[in-house]
Enzyme design. Structure first.
Site, PDB file in Angstrom:
ATOM      1  CE  LYS B  79      -2.548  -0.186   3.652  1.00  0.00           C
ATOM      2  NZ  LYS B  79      -1.999  -1.567   4.162  1.00  0.00           N
ATOM      3  CB  THR B  81       5.289   0.163  -2.583  1.00  0.00           C
ATOM      4  OG1 THR B  81       5.959  -0.253  -1.696  1.00  0.00           O
ATOM      5  CG2 THR B  81       6.147   0.220  -4.044  1.00  0.00           C
ATOM      6  NE  ARG B 103      -0.287   4.346   7.975  1.00  0.00           N
ATOM      7  CZ  ARG B 103      -0.364   3.052   8.380  1.00  0.00           C
ATOM      8  NH1 ARG B 103      -0.726   2.720   9.377  1.00  0.00           N
ATOM      9  NH2 ARG B 103      -0.416   2.533   6.921  1.00  0.00           N
ATOM     10  CE  LYS B 114       7.836  -0.696  10.447  1.00  0.00           C
ATOM     11  NZ  LYS B 114       8.997   0.308  10.383  1.00  0.00           N
ATOM     12  CB  ALA B 333      -4.111  -0.110  11.695  1.00  0.00           C
ATOM     13  CG  PHE B 372      -4.278  -3.013  10.040  1.00  0.00           C
ATOM     14  CD1 PHE B 372      -2.635  -2.954  10.055  1.00  0.00           C
ATOM     15  CD2 PHE B 372      -4.921  -3.416  11.157  1.00  0.00           C
ATOM     16  CE1 PHE B 372      -2.247  -3.035  11.128  1.00  0.00           C
ATOM     17  CE2 PHE B 372      -4.175  -3.867  12.335  1.00  0.00           C
ATOM     18  CZ  PHE B 372      -2.817  -3.749  12.313  1.00  0.00           C
ATOM     19  CG  PHE B 460       5.193  -9.262  -5.928  1.00  0.00           C
ATOM     20  CD1 PHE B 460       4.834  -8.201  -5.728  1.00  0.00           C
ATOM     21  CD2 PHE B 460       5.157  -9.892  -4.652  1.00  0.00           C
ATOM     22  CE1 PHE B 460       4.134  -7.578  -4.639  1.00  0.00           C
ATOM     23  CE2 PHE B 460       4.850  -9.651  -3.603  1.00  0.00           C
ATOM     24  CZ  PHE B 460       4.250  -8.327  -3.422  1.00  0.00           C
ATOM     25  CD1 TRP B 489       8.982  -2.501  -4.814  1.00  0.00           C
ATOM     26  CD2 TRP B 489       9.659  -4.074  -6.246  1.00  0.00           C
ATOM     27  NE1 TRP B 489      10.146  -3.176  -4.252  1.00  0.00           N
ATOM     28  CE2 TRP B 489      10.769  -4.100  -5.142  1.00  0.00           C
ATOM     29  CE3 TRP B 489      10.097  -4.692  -7.405  1.00  0.00           C
ATOM     30  CZ2 TRP B 489      11.597  -5.026  -5.210  1.00  0.00           C
ATOM     31  CZ3 TRP B 489      10.925  -5.720  -7.494  1.00  0.00           C
ATOM     32  CH2 TRP B 489      11.631  -5.762  -6.426  1.00  0.00           C
TER      33      TRP B 489
END
Lengths: 636, 636
Positions: B79, B81, B103, B114, B333, B372, B460, B489
């Protein structure tokens, strides 16, 4: 700085907001910083890039003046105000290159009873709201680094407690695309263990276990979490009580952020590489064999350095009269050394200095402040800070007030928030004369470092000419090189021109700066020298715990570190109630602690609170935003 | 965003550092921000002054697009990206005014597993190190505000427990120069108590006692301290164990900073005055009579607003292709609404909008991301965020991936850090077709809000043309207005030009935006509507505790708040293992909590962790500074 009521004077905040600051880019340009070397954070504050030192490396240093004070009352005697006032006089009135270097105040106490700390009257750092809140985030960065290490320590103990040697090693070096590898900090740990292998698969089971298991003795853990908040109920806590932690709970504590060793490291680092190395050397506990465990062993010193990579750049702001002020680092003055950063002083000295061929008259002045009384701040400035930096101070400005000297002469207690006794607002030469010995002792102390001594008699509105003259005469009689009344609180730089001229004269001939002790003496000998020479003690006494700690640090190889005494500032002795020049006492040392990253050992002389609290009506009650204008109300 | 290995592509950090960013002042100027409206924090990030809204108040708003996603795998489906890639396509390729609103990521997890969060591949926010670390200090400011309130609560309970009514009142309103006075927040408390007096000396003893004694019931305290650190052993702690606290210890917890209600308040505030008021309304406990006690009662909401006065200004950064990105606020979220700030969106919409008389073709686009899956982020965007802001979205971009749809079709579990099963890297139309229902349900959900739906099939490298075509056809068949393969991407904005054109077309005709429920329905009815309409549940079941909490909030006057479901993102249902389109389930609500300042009620559906931990080898092991260049290594 708290003052008796002076009806003619506007309040600090009224004075501060009445002055429109120059753009910080203009301040930077005026002092010779190139546009590429300054990074603005809004209009009135900026960070200075460290590569400026490469550009200026061939310059001589400017003159280096440290501002210290006599033993203060709990209200403070105006060291910050004098630092700023002196810089204003040198820069704005005598047209010298002049930079003040001060500490960043802790944000937490701003909401307690302290209010802001930015000098006072017509000698202030502006904008004072930005100076006191967040600034450019350096303390927040320190908090993040400190707490990353704390979380990493507890997580590591948890993982060691719940995994076999084999699983632990395997998870520390997991295969990535089939290949296991060591990180840089892991290689450092292997080297420390005497294992010179670089491929995880080459380790024997015994080596893998030694590498993987730090085996921390929880009873030796000294690393606390920190917050920049006055939060008394975090002074002692139990962590690890969630079911996920499988019963691995333990007692620990939070300190206020500026008490973090990371802050002392920031203040004492010479450059980025030095800071990175110091963070790695910080000792957080011993293992069960009594060997020190460091942040490098935990594996997060590099990440801590990343979190602090901008914090290491000094901040530039300005005085009310547009003189540059470097604001950088604010370590505690008891459990740490209470001085602003070496890097800020180094950059300031180069900016103030001259190129080969320049006229000596163009040489400038750097005025840096040392926390607490001179027995603490100046002593640590000389024995710790300049020992690391290699910089040689030219002179010390010793700030004295009639009020504090009367207290030392036997005047009644001075207490924050209570009205002053009449002896402090009426002429009383007898009491004053009795108290001058405290100033005399600090002058004597400064002379032991070979420094020129300029006494600044910081004038309050009620002080009389006869009182000022008495102190001036006394100071010169007992060996001060200069003693000058100064009125910068009421008059700004104009009130400190005479003081500035005395400082210029004091710096015009060389000082004979020397340290008080050699590092290669035993720890207890170094403590004794400070106690006798600075405090006037007959000697020291170490508790059995303190003796054991000294023995352990010497055995672990930390015996050659300097000493950072954690002592009250309110007396030359360990007892805050003993005013004047106490004699006939032995300095009791209850415990000795190690800051291996900051590189000093700190003996605890009495209780040192590292987490302030909040009163029933703290300052925050009166602090608010004006919703219409967005202005801050009630902060000062 | 985590991707399968793609040998042709450089890593995210390699791509990011290869691009020299424009100066942030240039980015600001390009989008029409005046120099006085921007406050640089270094070269590549800045804050925008809120008064820009006054200057632009007569403009129309630009087009407003929310980016949401299907139910994701634990690796995320792109999302962020897509948000960045779409903005790049609109701005850098189609020459439209375009701003992405995202955000701010939490700093703590950056050192866990992460890594950074800034989009990915050729669709990123740069510089990614500044985006992920400190930024301009907003999260630090929230931490300070949150913890000031926490310290104030415990200090107040301590002072109430250790003082008589009389002493307490006297200390709350101490005489200053002989005069006692109430602060602004004290007057607010008096008003709440129905005592309309402004002079402390006028209160009866009974009134003084009611005013002074908050009488907090410790068992109802919900306010936690926060840190932006993954520190698992703070999940449950006992505080107040120092001797100074006189035995007043209690159990409490730390959350990660972005879980603070202050963060949700920041994100939902319309302006400074609204933020100040919301901070005051935050409920921290009940008193022993069951009445809510607020931050205003504690007296520190004004000080909290002062700490957050700069945090409320949105931050501007840029994409790899020089498109402006507003980075502002990052609430959870689950226990919060997971959307960036209203203020950032408002400013962006005005900057993207047009003046009266301007040609409609000059209208611009604001692309904002909802956290989310769409069942959570989009639902909260529509029912919570836009209800406060009054802004009407034109379209939703629903991000889908072949990988996630195969998982919903019955593919094996996708787990972070483990190799992907071959079904995810080889063509498998059967599995894919079986999983499309999840996308269908999200399309249906978006239609319930009256929004235009543009499905972005985020490509992808292993996805085949047949797979892309299958999803495209399916989406259009079940009611999507557009469905477009997107390759941003690998190709940056160029890969999202078709998507951008679809978005432009979708926004060219009006949407019929509406809320899913009315606020004046009972709390449990609103929960039921969300559960049935969004999740496909048969209904909800409230535990006895949850029912009691609902009853209490309705009695206390909070019944008209919107609902913020704290549910897993990994399934449309409450069970993360149920993929696809689960049916035949009842949504269990275990507890219901109140965020009175943020203004929502959040039902807890399952365990929500608000404090992450650290693995045996967290990311920090590989993060370090290159001591020679000062560059960060190993962060991503």
């Amino acid at each position: 700085m708290t003052r008796p009521l002076c009806p003619q004077m506007p309040s600090d905040i009224e004075i501060a907001v009445a002055q429109i600051p120059k753009l910080v880019t203009e301040i930077a340009e005026e002092i010779g910083i190139l546009p590429d070397e300054v990074e603005s954070y809004g209009k009135y504050k900026a960070k200075i890039e460290l590569n400026i030192l490469d550009r200026l490396k061939d310059r001589s240093d400017g003159k280096y003046i440290v501002v210290a004070g006599i033993t203060p009352t709990p209200l403070g005697e105006g060291k910050s105000t004098t630092t700023i006032g002196l810089a204003q006089a040198l820069g704005a009135h005598l047209q010298k290159k002049a930079i003040a270097c001060v500490r960043q105040p802790s944000q937490g106490p701003t909401f307690g009873i302290k209010g802001g700390a930015a000098g006072g009257g017509y000698s202030q750092v502006i904008p004072m709201t930005e100076f006191n809140l967040h600034l450019t985030g350096d303390i927040h960065a320190i908090t993040a680094a400190n707490n990353l290490l704390a979380a990493a320590i507890d997580a590591r103990m948890f993982h060691e407690a719940t995994q076999s040697d084999k699983a632990l090693f395997s998870r520390l070096c997991p295969p990535k695309k089939g290949v296991r590898s060591f990180s840089k900090s892991m290689l450092a740990r292997l080297h420390k263990l005497g294992i010179e292998k670089t491929n995880p698969t080459d380790l024997t089971d015994e080596e893998a276990a030694r590498f993987a298991r730090l085996d921390i003795d929880p009873s030796t853990l000294t690393w606390h979490r920190v917050l920049d908040t006055n939060d008394r109920c975090l002074r002692q806590i139990t962590v690890g009580q969630a079911p996920t932690e499988k019963g691995l709970e333990r007692k620990t504590a939070f300190d206020i952020a500026v008490a973090s060793e990371c802050m002392a490291v920031l203040a004492l680092s010479k450059d980025l590489a030095d800071m990175r190395a110091r963070l790695g050397r910080m000792v957080i506990a011993s293992n069960k064999a009594g060997e020190p465990i460091t942040a490098e062993d935990i594996g997060c010193a590099g990440a801590m350095a990343v979190l602090m990579k901008d914090a290491i750049k000094p901040n530039i702001m300005q005085t009310l009269e547009g003189t540059p002020v470097f604001v950088h680092a604010g370590p505690f003055a008891n459990i740490a050394h209470g001085n602003s950063s070496i890097i800020a002083d180094r950059i300031a000295l180069k900016l103030a200095g001259i190129k080969e061929g320049d006229d000596e008259s163009q040489n400038g002045y750097v005025v840096t402040e040392a926390g607490f009384g001179a027995d603490i701040g100046m002593e640590k400035f000389c024995n710790i800070k300049t020992r690391v930096s290699g910089l040689k101070p030219n002179a010390v400005v010793l700030v004295a007030t009639i009020r504090a000297l009367k207290m030392h002469g036997g005047g009644p207690a001075v207490t924050a928030g209570k009205p002053l006794d009449p002896v402090y607002v009426e002429e009383n030469l007898e009491l004053l004369e009795k108290g001058c010995g405290n100033l005399g002792k600090h002058i004597e102390n400064a002379k032991k470092f070979g420094l020129k001594v300029v006494v600044a008699i910081n004038k309050f509105s009620n002080d009389t000419p006869a009182e000022m003259a008495l102190v001036q005469e006394y100071a010169l009689n007992v060996g001060a090189d200069y003693a000058v009344p100064a009125d910068h609180w009421a008059r700004g730089g104009a009130g400190a021109v005479n003081l500035a001229n005395a400082v210029i004269e004091a710096c015009s001939t060389p000082s004979n700066f020397n340290f008080l002790y050699d590092l290669n003496q035993p720890l207890s000998k170094k403590m004794e020298i400070i106690a006798k020479e600075m405090y006037g003690a007959d000697g020291i006494s170490l508790s059995p715990e303190a003796q054991a700690e000294v023995d352990r640090y010497e055995k672990q190889g930390y015996g050659d570190l300097p000493i950072c005494m954690a002592k009250t500032a309110l007396s030359l002795s360990d007892d805050p109630n003993k005013k004047g020049v106490p004699t006939g006492f032995t300095l009791p040392i209850r415990n000795v602690r190690l800051s291996a990253g900051a590189s000093f050992v700190y003996p605890l002389v009495g209780d040192m609170s590292t987490m302030p609290g909040l009163t029933t009506r703290p300052g925050f009650y009166d602090i608010d935003l004006n919703s219409e204008t967005g202005e801050i109300e009630g902060l000062f």
